[in-house]
Design a protein around this motif. Structure first.
Motif, PDB file in Angstrom:
ATOM      1  N   ILE A 335       0.836  -1.194   0.000  1.00 44.10           N
ATOM      2  CA  ILE A 335       0.000   0.000   0.000  1.00 44.10           C
ATOM      3  C   ILE A 335       0.874   1.248   0.000  1.00 44.10           C
ATOM      4  CG2 ILE A 335      -1.688   1.314   1.331  1.00 44.10           C
ATOM      5  CD1 ILE A 335      -2.778  -1.336   2.363  1.00 44.10           C
ATOM      6  N   ASP A 336       1.895   1.213   0.861  1.00 46.12           N
ATOM      7  CA  ASP A 336       2.770   2.377   0.968  1.00 46.12           C
ATOM      8  C   ASP A 336       3.530   2.626  -0.338  1.00 46.12           C
ATOM      9  OD1 ASP A 336       1.944   2.648   3.572  1.00 46.12           O
ATOM     10  OD2 ASP A 336       3.607   1.479   4.404  1.00 46.12           O
ATOM     11  N   ALA A 337       3.963   1.508  -0.975  1.00 44.88           N
ATOM     12  CA  ALA A 337       4.747   1.654  -2.206  1.00 44.88           C
ATOM     13  C   ALA A 337       3.904   1.405  -3.451  1.00 44.88           C
ATOM     14  CB  ALA A 337       5.920   0.664  -2.190  1.00 44.88           C
ATOM     15  N   GLY A 338       2.561   1.306  -3.240  1.00 48.16           N
ATOM     16  CA  GLY A 338       1.683   0.935  -4.340  1.00 48.16           C
ATOM     17  C   GLY A 338       1.744   1.877  -5.517  1.00 48.16           C
ATOM     18  N   GLU A 339       1.671   3.156  -5.285  1.00 47.57           N
ATOM     19  CA  GLU A 339       1.662   4.117  -6.382  1.00 47.57           C
ATOM     20  C   GLU A 339       2.928   4.017  -7.211  1.00 47.57           C
ATOM     21  OE1 GLU A 339      -0.821   5.836  -7.384  1.00 47.57           O
ATOM     22  OE2 GLU A 339      -2.055   5.006  -5.784  1.00 47.57           O
ATOM     23  N   GLU A 340       4.058   3.857  -6.508  1.00 43.83           N
ATOM     24  CA  GLU A 340       5.330   3.739  -7.231  1.00 43.83           C
ATOM     25  C   GLU A 340       5.354   2.465  -8.072  1.00 43.83           C
ATOM     26  OE1 GLU A 340      10.123   3.317  -6.279  1.00 43.83           O
ATOM     27  OE2 GLU A 340       8.728   3.929  -4.698  1.00 43.83           O
ATOM     28  N   GLY A 341       4.872   1.348  -7.487  1.00 39.94           N
ATOM     29  CA  GLY A 341       4.848   0.087  -8.237  1.00 39.94           C
ATOM     30  C   GLY A 341       3.895   0.133  -9.408  1.00 39.94           C
ATOM     31  N   LEU A 342       2.716   0.750  -9.197  1.00 44.82           N
ATOM     32  CA  LEU A 342       1.761   0.861 -10.294  1.00 44.82           C
ATOM     33  C   LEU A 342       2.298   1.735 -11.411  1.00 44.82           C
ATOM     34  CD1 LEU A 342      -1.640   1.268  -8.403  1.00 44.82           C
ATOM     35  CD2 LEU A 342      -0.762  -0.764  -9.570  1.00 44.82           C
ATOM     36  N   ALA A 343       3.008   2.761 -11.055  1.00 44.72           N
ATOM     37  CA  ALA A 343       3.589   3.640 -12.076  1.00 44.72           C
ATOM     38  C   ALA A 343       4.576   2.884 -12.947  1.00 44.72           C
ATOM     39  CB  ALA A 343       4.259   4.839 -11.414  1.00 44.72           C
ATOM     40  N   ALA A 344       5.374   2.016 -12.311  1.00 40.97           N
ATOM     41  CA  ALA A 344       6.339   1.229 -13.081  1.00 40.97           C
ATOM     42  C   ALA A 344       5.628   0.264 -14.020  1.00 40.97           C
ATOM     43  CB  ALA A 344       7.259   0.454 -12.129  1.00 40.97           C
ATOM     44  N   LEU A 345       4.543  -0.370 -13.524  1.00 41.90           N
ATOM     45  CA  LEU A 345       3.794  -1.292 -14.374  1.00 41.90           C
ATOM     46  C   LEU A 345       3.085  -0.550 -15.501  1.00 41.90           C
ATOM     47  CD1 LEU A 345       2.273  -3.698 -11.691  1.00 41.90           C
ATOM     48  CD2 LEU A 345       4.064  -4.232 -13.351  1.00 41.90           C
ATOM     49  N   GLU A 346       2.576   0.632 -15.212  1.00 46.16           N
ATOM     50  CA  GLU A 346       1.936   1.425 -16.256  1.00 46.16           C
ATOM     51  C   GLU A 346       2.933   1.831 -17.338  1.00 46.16           C
ATOM     52  OE1 GLU A 346       0.309   4.539 -13.944  1.00 46.16           O
ATOM     53  OE2 GLU A 346      -1.524   3.439 -13.420  1.00 46.16           O
ATOM     54  N   ALA A 347       4.142   2.168 -16.902  1.00 44.64           N
ATOM     55  CA  ALA A 347       5.180   2.520 -17.882  1.00 44.64           C
ATOM     56  C   ALA A 347       5.543   1.315 -18.733  1.00 44.64           C
ATOM     57  CB  ALA A 347       6.415   3.055 -17.156  1.00 44.64           C
ATOM     58  N   ASP A 348       5.624   0.123 -18.103  1.00 41.88           N
ATOM     59  CA  ASP A 348       5.946  -1.099 -18.846  1.00 41.88           C
ATOM     60  C   ASP A 348       4.836  -1.420 -19.842  1.00 41.88           C
ATOM     61  OD1 ASP A 348       7.533  -3.603 -19.254  1.00 41.88           O
ATOM     62  OD2 ASP A 348       5.703  -4.526 -18.482  1.00 41.88           O
ATOM     63  N   LEU A 349       3.589  -1.224 -19.409  1.00 39.97           N
ATOM     64  CA  LEU A 349       2.458  -1.473 -20.317  1.00 39.97           C
ATOM     65  C   LEU A 349       2.518  -0.543 -21.520  1.00 39.97           C
ATOM     66  CD1 LEU A 349      -0.214  -2.740 -21.107  1.00 39.97           C
ATOM     67  CD2 LEU A 349      -1.372  -1.144 -19.568  1.00 39.97           C
ATOM     68  N   ALA A 350       2.843   0.719 -21.287  1.00 37.42           N
ATOM     69  CA  ALA A 350       2.923   1.672 -22.396  1.00 37.42           C
ATOM     70  C   ALA A 350       3.997   1.254 -23.396  1.00 37.42           C
ATOM     71  CB  ALA A 350       3.214   3.071 -21.854  1.00 37.42           C
ATOM     72  N   VAL A 351       5.133   0.763 -22.893  1.00 40.08           N
ATOM     73  CA  VAL A 351       6.209   0.306 -23.774  1.00 40.08           C
ATOM     74  C   VAL A 351       5.748  -0.902 -24.592  1.00 40.08           C
ATOM     75  CG1 VAL A 351       8.506  -0.753 -23.819  1.00 40.08           C
ATOM     76  CG2 VAL A 351       8.060   1.214 -22.330  1.00 40.08           C
ATOM     77  N   LYS A 352       5.076  -1.868 -23.926  1.00 46.74           N
ATOM     78  CA  LYS A 352       4.635  -3.079 -24.626  1.00 46.74           C
ATOM     79  C   LYS A 352       3.537  -2.748 -25.645  1.00 46.74           C
ATOM     80  CE  LYS A 352       7.370  -5.698 -22.231  1.00 46.74           C
ATOM     81  NZ  LYS A 352       6.926  -6.335 -20.996  1.00 46.74           N
ATOM     82  N   ALA A 353       2.645  -1.824 -25.294  1.00 48.84           N
ATOM     83  CA  ALA A 353       1.587  -1.436 -26.232  1.00 48.84           C
ATOM     84  C   ALA A 353       2.181  -0.750 -27.457  1.00 48.84           C
ATOM     85  CB  ALA A 353       0.579  -0.522 -25.537  1.00 48.84           C
ATOM     86  N   ALA A 354       3.175   0.096 -27.227  1.00 46.88           N
ATOM     87  CA  ALA A 354       3.827   0.779 -28.347  1.00 46.88           C
ATOM     88  C   ALA A 354       4.563  -0.221 -29.235  1.00 46.88           C
ATOM     89  CB  ALA A 354       4.792   1.841 -27.821  1.00 46.88           C
ATOM     90  N   ALA A 355       5.197  -1.225 -28.606  1.00 49.15           N
ATOM     91  CA  ALA A 355       5.909  -2.253 -29.380  1.00 49.15           C
ATOM     92  C   ALA A 355       4.926  -3.039 -30.242  1.00 49.15           C
ATOM     93  CB  ALA A 355       6.671  -3.183 -28.442  1.00 49.15           C
ATOM     94  N   TYR A 356       3.748  -3.363 -29.674  1.00 47.91           N
ATOM     95  CA  TYR A 356       2.742  -4.065 -30.470  1.00 47.91           C
ATOM     96  C   TYR A 356       2.261  -3.195 -31.629  1.00 47.91           C
ATOM     97  CZ  TYR A 356      -1.623  -6.085 -32.015  1.00 47.91           C
ATOM     98  OH  TYR A 356      -2.625  -6.599 -32.803  1.00 47.91           O
ATOM     99  N   ALA A 357       1.972  -1.932 -31.331  1.00 53.35           N
ATOM    100  CA  ALA A 357       1.482  -1.033 -32.380  1.00 53.35           C
ATOM    101  C   ALA A 357       2.491  -0.916 -33.521  1.00 53.35           C
ATOM    102  CB  ALA A 357       1.185   0.343 -31.780  1.00 53.35           C
ATOM    103  N   GLN A 358       3.778  -0.873 -33.167  1.00 59.98           N
ATOM    104  CA  GLN A 358       4.807  -0.783 -34.199  1.00 59.98           C
ATOM    105  C   GLN A 358       4.863  -2.068 -35.031  1.00 59.98           C
ATOM    106  OE1 GLN A 358       6.811   1.841 -35.137  1.00 59.98           O
ATOM    107  NE2 GLN A 358       7.302   0.442 -36.809  1.00 59.98           N
ATOM    108  N   ALA A 359       4.807  -3.222 -34.335  1.00 62.19           N
ATOM    109  CA  ALA A 359       4.838  -4.498 -35.057  1.00 62.19           C
ATOM    110  C   ALA A 359       3.605  -4.640 -35.947  1.00 62.19           C
ATOM    111  CB  ALA A 359       4.913  -5.656 -34.049  1.00 62.19           C
ATOM    112  N   ALA A 360       2.447  -4.242 -35.430  1.00 62.27           N
ATOM    113  CA  ALA A 360       1.217  -4.324 -36.220  1.00 62.27           C
ATOM    114  C   ALA A 360       1.276  -3.384 -37.426  1.00 62.27           C
ATOM    115  CB  ALA A 360       0.011  -3.980 -35.349  1.00 62.27           C
TER     116      ALA A 360
END
Length: 554
Positions: A335-360
């Motif tokens: 809970i205390d570190a949740g926002e920081e962890g979610l931010a990292a996962l959101e950044a990773d998702l954005a990278v993976k989504a961009a990689a898919y969009a480029q491949a597509a």
């Protein structure tokens, strides 16, 4: 490749056994002779819907068995069979069979092993392609157009599939993390209290067993204290048993030399003194071990009872309390570190989504280039088939993001325009029967280099055409059959003349019983059948001569 077909009790066919070879095989016969029955029988074996109307009148059951050459190594049907525990033996042909009862119900078999109709249909689609003007699967089904274009253009879908899997995995990880954080946040007050309570109590793994054992020992000591004191009184002190033994031994020692029996008695007393001393030592150690502090016993019992009550409260075993404390502490830290962890996962998702969009996007570009080549290849086939005014195109449109998948972000559909200025539309919606058949043939010829099922069947694809158009169809069917097996049901003598083999479908009657039969034709019979197709009911000399010229031209 289809090698044999055995039909029993299907409509007008009582019993029929056919053999097939490679190349172009043609099946001809007068209208109503039963050509559709033959195709319906094969369709039944390939997993088509089981219609009880196919069972010959008066019979309890119909059956169709189709035998195929052993699929080569790497053929997708081998993988499918292995996945369904139906692996082929080395050198064994592939045999599929379907039975249909007159009162309903069917059974499917692959190499005499029972299987589902769905599996039979999937296997059949890998072995045989059936094309005709009423075919709603094959080339007319838009669901398969994207895969056909990808195969034609050698489009790399693997990179998109990997990028899509990574993207979806990142989405799932973020969703799970958000749910975990949200769930933990809802329980914050409870977690704070529980962690504080567990931290104050400080449970340890194995503590319950240790406390219970020590408590049992102290309780035993409480019961034995009085008995130990009494036994000790008998041995200890100046009047105790051990002192008396020692005093007796000293006095006897002064007179032991006066008689041998006295010496033996002294030796026995010495041994008794030694044993009694050991007994005194054991008693002292037992007393020390069993000595208990009532206050400590009370504290130990309180700790044990509290430990078990805490375990019941949290619905775990006492030994699991320490692990529960660690888990709850981790949830609080999340809970205390949740926002920081979610931010990292959101950044990773954005990278993976961009990689898919480029491949597509890269795949889309490949498809657009492949579509241009396919359109040109089909266009080259249209003029000889007297479709000069028609146009063909491969329409590629973007899918909504919610529909993006491992095969990319495009919708692909084959479309035609049959007249100048007419809008493009799906093949099946605007082409007439004859035009549609020729479009299918043109598209199949253009796609032929990419392969497909080992056996292709064209059902009256030449209907409504004749002369030069029929000759062009025959030429393309012959070209398409090189290195594969084509079976063509035809009414065109120009197409029939191009066959490497020729079978005649005919109906016969014996009294009230009507049967459909199929038999291979030799050269003379084949010339006569083509002459009949040219002239109609009365075969003329001119028709026979023309049939000969058609056969010689091949």
């Amino acid at each position: 490749m289809l090698t044999h077909l055995s039909i029993r009790n299907v409509v007008l066919i009582a019993a029929l056994d056919l053999s097939f070879g490679p190349g172009l095989g043609v099946l001809t016969g007068e209208t109503g002779a039963g050509k559709s029955i033959l195709l319906d029988s094969l369709g039944l074996a390939l997993g088509a819907r089981a219609d009880t109307g196919l069972v010959r009148q008066g019979e309890a059951q119909a059956s169709v068995t189709a035998t195929f050459d052993e699929p080569p190594a790497g053929h997708p049907v081998r993988t499918l069979l292995i996945d369904n525990d139906l692996a082929l033996e080395q050198g064994e042909p592939l045999l599929i069979r379907r039975t249909l009862k007159a009162d309903g119900g069917s059974r499917a078999f692959i190499n005499d092993q029972p299987c589902s109709a769905a599996l039979l249909r999937e296997v059949g689609a890998m072995l045989v392609e059936i094309h005709g003007q009423h075919d709603d699967r094959g080339l007319l089904n838009p669901r398969g157009h994207r895969a056909l274009l990808d195969a034609f253009g050698r489009c790399d879908t693997a990179a998109v599939a990997l990028a899509h899997a990574a993207w979806r995995a990142a989405e799932a990880a973020l969703a799970e993390a958000r749910e975990t954080v949200a769930s933990a946040a809802r329980d914050r007050d409870y977690l704070d209290h529980a962690v504080a309570e567990l931290a104050a109590f400080a449970p340890e793994p194995g503590e319950e067993a240790h406390l219970a054992g020590e408590r049992a020992t102290m309780q035993k000591g409480a019961r034995l204290t009085d008995d130990l004191a009494a036994v000790t009184t008998f041995l200890d002190g100046s009047e105790g048993g051990l002192a008396q033994l020692r005093q007796a031994a000293r006095r006897l020692d002064r007179i032991a030399e006066d008689h041998p029996l006295l010496a033996e008695a002294l030796a026995a007393l010495d041994r008794a003194v030694i044993e009694a001393s050991e007994a005194e030592e054991h008693l002292a150690r037992a007393h020390e071990a069993l000595t208990f502090d009532p206050a400590r016993l009370d504290g130990m019992e309180t700790r044990l009872f509290d430990l078990r009550a805490l375990a019941r409260k949290h619905q775990v075993q006492p030994d699991d309390l320490a692990a529960l404390q660690a888990e709850m502490t981790a949830r609080l830290q999340m809970i205390d570190a949740g926002e920081e962890g979610l931010a990292a996962l959101e950044a990773d998702l954005a990278v993976k989504a961009a990689a898919y969009a480029q491949a597509a996007q890269t795949l889309t570009a490949q498809r657009i280039a492949a579509a241009a080549r396919l359109d040109a290849a089909v266009a080259a086939e249209l003029a000889p088939l007297k479709l000069d005014a028609a146009r063909f195109r491969t329409a590629i449109a973007p899918l909504d993001e919610a529909q993006w998948g491992p095969q990319g972000a495009d919708r692909v559909e084959f479309e035609i325009s049959t007249n100048p200025g007419a809008p493009f539309a799906p093949l099946v919606k605007i082409a007439s029967g004859g035009e549609l058949s020729r479009f299918i043939l043109a598209l199949k010829v253009a796609l032929a280099q990419e392969g497909g099922a080992d056996t292709m069947i064209f059902d009256e694809i030449d209907r409504g055409v004749g002369g030069a158009v029929a000759s062009a169809i025959g030429d393309r069917l012959a070209r398409l059959s090189q290195g594969s097996q084509l079976l063509v049901v035809t009414h065109s003598p120009q197409v029939a003349a191009r066959g490497a083999s020729h079978m005649l479908i005919a109906k016969s009657s014996e009294g009230t019983v009507t049967r459909t039969g199929v038999r291979p034709l030799d050269d003379a019979e084949r010339r006569e059948e083509i002459a009949r197709m040219l002239s109609g009911a009365e075969i003329t000399v001119e028709a026979r001569a023309q049939a000969g010229r058609l056969l010689e031209r091949v």
